[in-house]
Design an enzyme around this catalytic site. Structure first.
Site, PDB file in Angstrom:
ATOM      1  CB  ILE A 166      24.760  22.263 -44.642  1.00 60.00           C
ATOM      2  CG1 ILE A 166      23.939  21.354 -43.708  1.00 60.00           C
ATOM      3  CG2 ILE A 166      26.117  22.629 -44.031  1.00 60.00           C
ATOM      4  CD1 ILE A 166      23.449  21.984 -42.419  1.00 60.00           C
ATOM      5  CG  LEU A 242      23.785  28.724 -34.053  1.00 61.77           C
ATOM      6  CD1 LEU A 242      22.455  28.096 -33.646  1.00 61.77           C
ATOM      7  CD2 LEU A 242      23.873  28.803 -35.573  1.00 61.77           C
ATOM      8  CD  GLU A 367      23.397  31.675 -38.182  1.00 57.98           C
ATOM      9  OE1 GLU A 367      23.484  31.654 -36.944  1.00 57.98           O
ATOM     10  OE2 GLU A 367      24.206  31.124 -38.935  1.00 57.98           O
ATOM     11  CB  THR A 369      12.513  31.765 -37.246  1.00 54.77           C
ATOM     12  OG1 THR A 369      11.898  31.483 -35.984  1.00 54.77           O
ATOM     13  CG2 THR A 369      12.850  30.454 -37.956  1.00 54.77           C
TER      14      THR A 369
HETATM   15  C1  LIG Z   1      19.683  29.229 -47.414  1.00 53.27           C
HETATM   16  C2  LIG Z   1      19.776  28.621 -46.055  1.00 53.27           C
HETATM   17  C3  LIG Z   1      21.023  28.371 -45.492  1.00 53.27           C
HETATM   18  C4  LIG Z   1      21.114  27.747 -44.238  1.00 53.27           C
HETATM   19  N1  LIG Z   1      22.367  27.448 -43.736  1.00 53.27           N
HETATM   20  C5  LIG Z   1      22.470  26.651 -42.635  1.00 53.27           C
HETATM   21  C6  LIG Z   1      23.746  26.183 -42.192  1.00 53.27           C
HETATM   22  O1  LIG Z   1      24.780  26.536 -42.758  1.00 53.27           O
HETATM   23  N2  LIG Z   1      23.785  25.323 -41.150  1.00 53.27           N
HETATM   24  C7  LIG Z   1      22.658  24.904 -40.483  1.00 53.27           C
HETATM   25  O2  LIG Z   1      22.775  24.109 -39.559  1.00 53.27           O
HETATM   26  N3  LIG Z   1      21.428  25.359 -40.873  1.00 53.27           N
HETATM   27  C8  LIG Z   1      21.313  26.211 -41.933  1.00 53.27           C
HETATM   28  N4  LIG Z   1      20.071  26.656 -42.358  1.00 53.27           N
HETATM   29  C9  LIG Z   1      18.877  26.135 -41.687  1.00 53.27           C
HETATM   30  C10 LIG Z   1      18.200  27.182 -40.804  1.00 53.27           C
HETATM   31  O3  LIG Z   1      18.963  27.468 -39.679  1.00 53.27           O
HETATM   32  C11 LIG Z   1      16.791  26.648 -40.464  1.00 53.27           C
HETATM   33  O4  LIG Z   1      16.042  26.707 -41.659  1.00 53.27           O
HETATM   34  C12 LIG Z   1      16.121  27.417 -39.350  1.00 53.27           C
HETATM   35  O5  LIG Z   1      16.708  27.099 -38.109  1.00 53.27           O
HETATM   36  C13 LIG Z   1      14.606  27.150 -39.268  1.00 53.27           C
HETATM   37  O6  LIG Z   1      14.364  25.803 -39.248  1.00 53.27           O
HETATM   38  P1  LIG Z   1      13.267  25.156 -40.236  1.00 53.27           P
HETATM   39  O7  LIG Z   1      13.550  25.651 -41.621  1.00 53.27           O
HETATM   40  O8  LIG Z   1      13.290  23.690 -40.007  1.00 53.27           O
HETATM   41  O9  LIG Z   1      11.911  25.787 -39.808  1.00 53.27           O
HETATM   42  P2  LIG Z   1      10.948  25.283 -38.601  1.00 53.27           P
HETATM   43  O10 LIG Z   1      11.748  25.135 -37.353  1.00 53.27           O
HETATM   44  O11 LIG Z   1      10.159  24.122 -39.069  1.00 53.27           O
HETATM   45  O12 LIG Z   1      10.007  26.547 -38.438  1.00 53.27           O
HETATM   46  C14 LIG Z   1       8.920  26.800 -39.336  1.00 53.27           C
HETATM   47  C15 LIG Z   1       8.113  27.962 -38.768  1.00 53.27           C
HETATM   48  O13 LIG Z   1       7.606  27.604 -37.479  1.00 53.27           O
HETATM   49  C16 LIG Z   1       7.997  28.590 -36.531  1.00 53.27           C
HETATM   50  N5  LIG Z   1       8.236  27.973 -35.234  1.00 53.27           N
HETATM   51  C17 LIG Z   1       8.927  26.836 -34.947  1.00 53.27           C
HETATM   52  N6  LIG Z   1       8.924  26.613 -33.623  1.00 53.27           N
HETATM   53  C18 LIG Z   1       8.248  27.645 -33.049  1.00 53.27           C
HETATM   54  C19 LIG Z   1       7.928  28.004 -31.725  1.00 53.27           C
HETATM   55  N7  LIG Z   1       8.311  27.274 -30.665  1.00 53.27           N
HETATM   56  N8  LIG Z   1       7.215  29.127 -31.512  1.00 53.27           N
HETATM   57  C20 LIG Z   1       6.827  29.906 -32.541  1.00 53.27           C
HETATM   58  N9  LIG Z   1       7.106  29.633 -33.838  1.00 53.27           N
HETATM   59  C21 LIG Z   1       7.819  28.511 -34.078  1.00 53.27           C
HETATM   60  C22 LIG Z   1       9.284  29.181 -37.083  1.00 53.27           C
HETATM   61  O14 LIG Z   1       9.548  30.472 -36.521  1.00 53.27           O
HETATM   62  C23 LIG Z   1       8.948  29.232 -38.571  1.00 53.27           C
HETATM   63  O15 LIG Z   1       8.161  30.359 -38.847  1.00 53.27           O
HETATM   64  C24 LIG Z   1      19.947  27.367 -43.551  1.00 53.27           C
HETATM   65  C25 LIG Z   1      18.686  27.679 -44.100  1.00 53.27           C
HETATM   66  C26 LIG Z   1      18.600  28.297 -45.328  1.00 53.27           C
HETATM   67  C27 LIG Z   1      17.247  28.600 -45.899  1.00 53.27           C
END
Ligand SMILES: Cc1cc2nc3c(=O)[nH]c(=O)nc-3n(C[C@H](O)[C@H](O)[C@H](O)COP(=O)(O)OP(=O)(O)OC[C@H]3O[C@@H](n4cnc5c(N)ncnc54)[C@H](O)[C@@H]3O)c2cc1C
Length: 388
Positions: A166, A242, A367, A369
């Site tokens: 976050i 978002l 926001e 991937t």
């Molecule tokens: C520095 C930083 C700041 C952030 N700030 C915020 C914030 O302020 N508030 C907040 O709520 N979140 C925040 N986030 C979280 C961010 O939104 C998530 O990291 C993001 O949504 C991806 O989720 P995950 O990291 O769990 O990856 P995962 O969802 O586990 O994904 C991992 C990989 O699998 C792929 N994948 C997953 N599902 C599928 C699918 N159905 N088809 C194809 N590929 C798929 C993804 O594209 C990715 O390559 C932040 C993240 C970072 C790194």
């Protein structure tokens, strides 16, 4: 040296005088206030919070909202501010994105009159900082699976669960938290000091080092019913926030790409190898610069068009997916090519390129991937959702 801008195809002719003035203000702020401190901030993993009052005074917080002290910028002006801030650093732009698009916007759109009157002036003026808690340890790309719950108990709600990654988390006076209730997903304003609410920072990041990233924990955390966002019902509420933030990212990353391009262009003219000739004299080097300026120009046009559509209320989430996905991928490739052209110097923080490159790895992931936005576009053109 002050940034002169990147404009290969007279894109500036698409902007009004007011829009150019807003850009100039943001550009000067980036040059004079962010760039002198950002390298040390990045080294020290410190967000330059001393800049918050100045950014507030310039109208950068909640810039495209109306009233409550907000600047009421149009969406192109807002985008140009994001561009200039991210030219300096993605972490500073992230702060402004979260504060405006993910905290002020949900209060503005879904909050009660009391919530708006209490929080929007504080957040706009930078006297309060906010964060947006959607992601959980086990639910990132699929926030609909969230496990954080909110149970009604008399006049209050009791929250249990954890949010992670976050931005601004531990620095925040108020967190917009999304939780599952028996009626579906709802949004809550959790104030610093609420019983059962705690934060802890995530350390060891090689990306977004000049940005605070935290986990939020809720253990029988009690918030009054008056802190629920009354008009937010279902996942579409956080997704609409978002969309606001992703739109800003589509512009912001243009700034990072421009800085990488301009750094590489200047370097390639000055750096000499083989018979004392500039590396810019080699075709392989020029091809990289040509790719960068072409892709930046296309991305600029995409952003301007999206901004005009947004001002006409015609910009849809699937359009924003294309803007965010294309422009982030473009910026990341510009950063990689620029790093390459700078040779060994490219890996040091004497130049901004490696910092942008590392930051953009986060921007690619948060926001939505790159994959998820591809699926949004795919669903739009085929009518077939392919997320599962
Ligand atoms: C520095 C930083 C700041 C952030 N700030 C915020 C914030 O302020 N508030 C907040 O709520 N979140 C925040 N986030 C979280 C961010 O939104 C998530 O990291 C993001 O949504 C991806 O989720 P995950 O990291 O769990 O990856 P995962 O969802 O586990 O994904 C991992 C990989 O699998 C792929 N994948 C997953 N599902 C599928 C699918 N159905 N088809 C194809 N590929 C798929 C993804 O594209 C990715 O390559 C932040 C993240 C970072 C790194």
């Amino acid at each position: 040296m002050a940034f002169r801008g990147v404009d290969y195809l007279c894109v500036d002719s698409l902007f009004s005088d007011e829009e150019l003035l807003v850009r100039q203000t943001a550009r000067r702020f980036a040059d004079e206030r962010i760039l002198p401190v950002i390298r040390d901030c990045y080294r020290d993993a410190r967000f330059p919070s001393e800049l918050i009052p100045e950014m507030a005074a310039l109208g950068f917080l909640g810039a495209n909202l109306e009233g409550y002290g907000c600047a009421g910028m149009n969406n192109v002006e807002y985008g140009l501010v994001m561009q200039e801030l991210e030219r300096a650093d993605s972490g500073v732009r992230s702060f402004v994105s979260v504060q405006g698009a993910l905290v002020m916007y949900p209060i503005y759109s879904y909050g009660s009159d009391e919530q708006k009157l209490k929080w929007l002036p504080l957040l706009q003026s930078g006297r309060a900082v906010g964060c947006f808690g959607l992601t959980e340890p086990d639910f990132g790309s699929n926030p609909g699976g969230m496990r954080t719950t909110a149970q009604r108990d008399g006049d209050s709600w009791v929250l249990n669960g954890e949010k992670t990654w976050i931005t601004n988390g531990s620095a925040s006076h108020v967190a917009v938290v999304w939780a599952r209730t028996p009626q579906g997903i709802r949004g809550f304003l959790v104030e610093r000091g609420a019983p059962g609410y705690s934060t802890s920072d995530i350390h060891g990041k090689w990306s977004m080092r000049a940005s605070v990233t935290s986990s939020l924990s809720f253990s029988d955390c009690r918030v009054p019913e008056s802190n629920r966002l009354p008009a937010a019902a279902g996942l579409k509420a956080p997704l609409s926030c978002l969309s606001q933030a992703r739109y800003g990212i589509g512009w912001g990353v243009l700034g990072a790409a421009m800085d990488c391009y301009e750094t590489a262009r200047q370097y390639s003219v000055l750096r000499k190898q083989f018979d004392n000739r500039p590396i810019a004299s080699h075709q392989l080097v020029q091809e990289k610069l040509a790719w960068m300026i072409t892709e930046i120009t296309k991305a600029q046009l995409l952003a301007v068009h999206a901004g005009r559509l947004k001002d006409q209320h015609r910009l849809e989430p699937a359009h924003i997916s294309m803007l965010k996905r294309n422009n982030v991928a473009m910026a990341l490739e510009c950063a990689r090519l620029s790093r390459d052209l700078l040779g060994a110097n490219g890996i040091t923080d004497e130049y901004p390129v490696m910092r942008h490159l590392c930051n953009l790895e986060t921007v690619k992931t948060y926001e939505g991937t790159d994959h998820i936005h591809a699926l949004v576009i795919g669903e739009r053109v085929t009518g077939v959702p392919a997320y599962r």
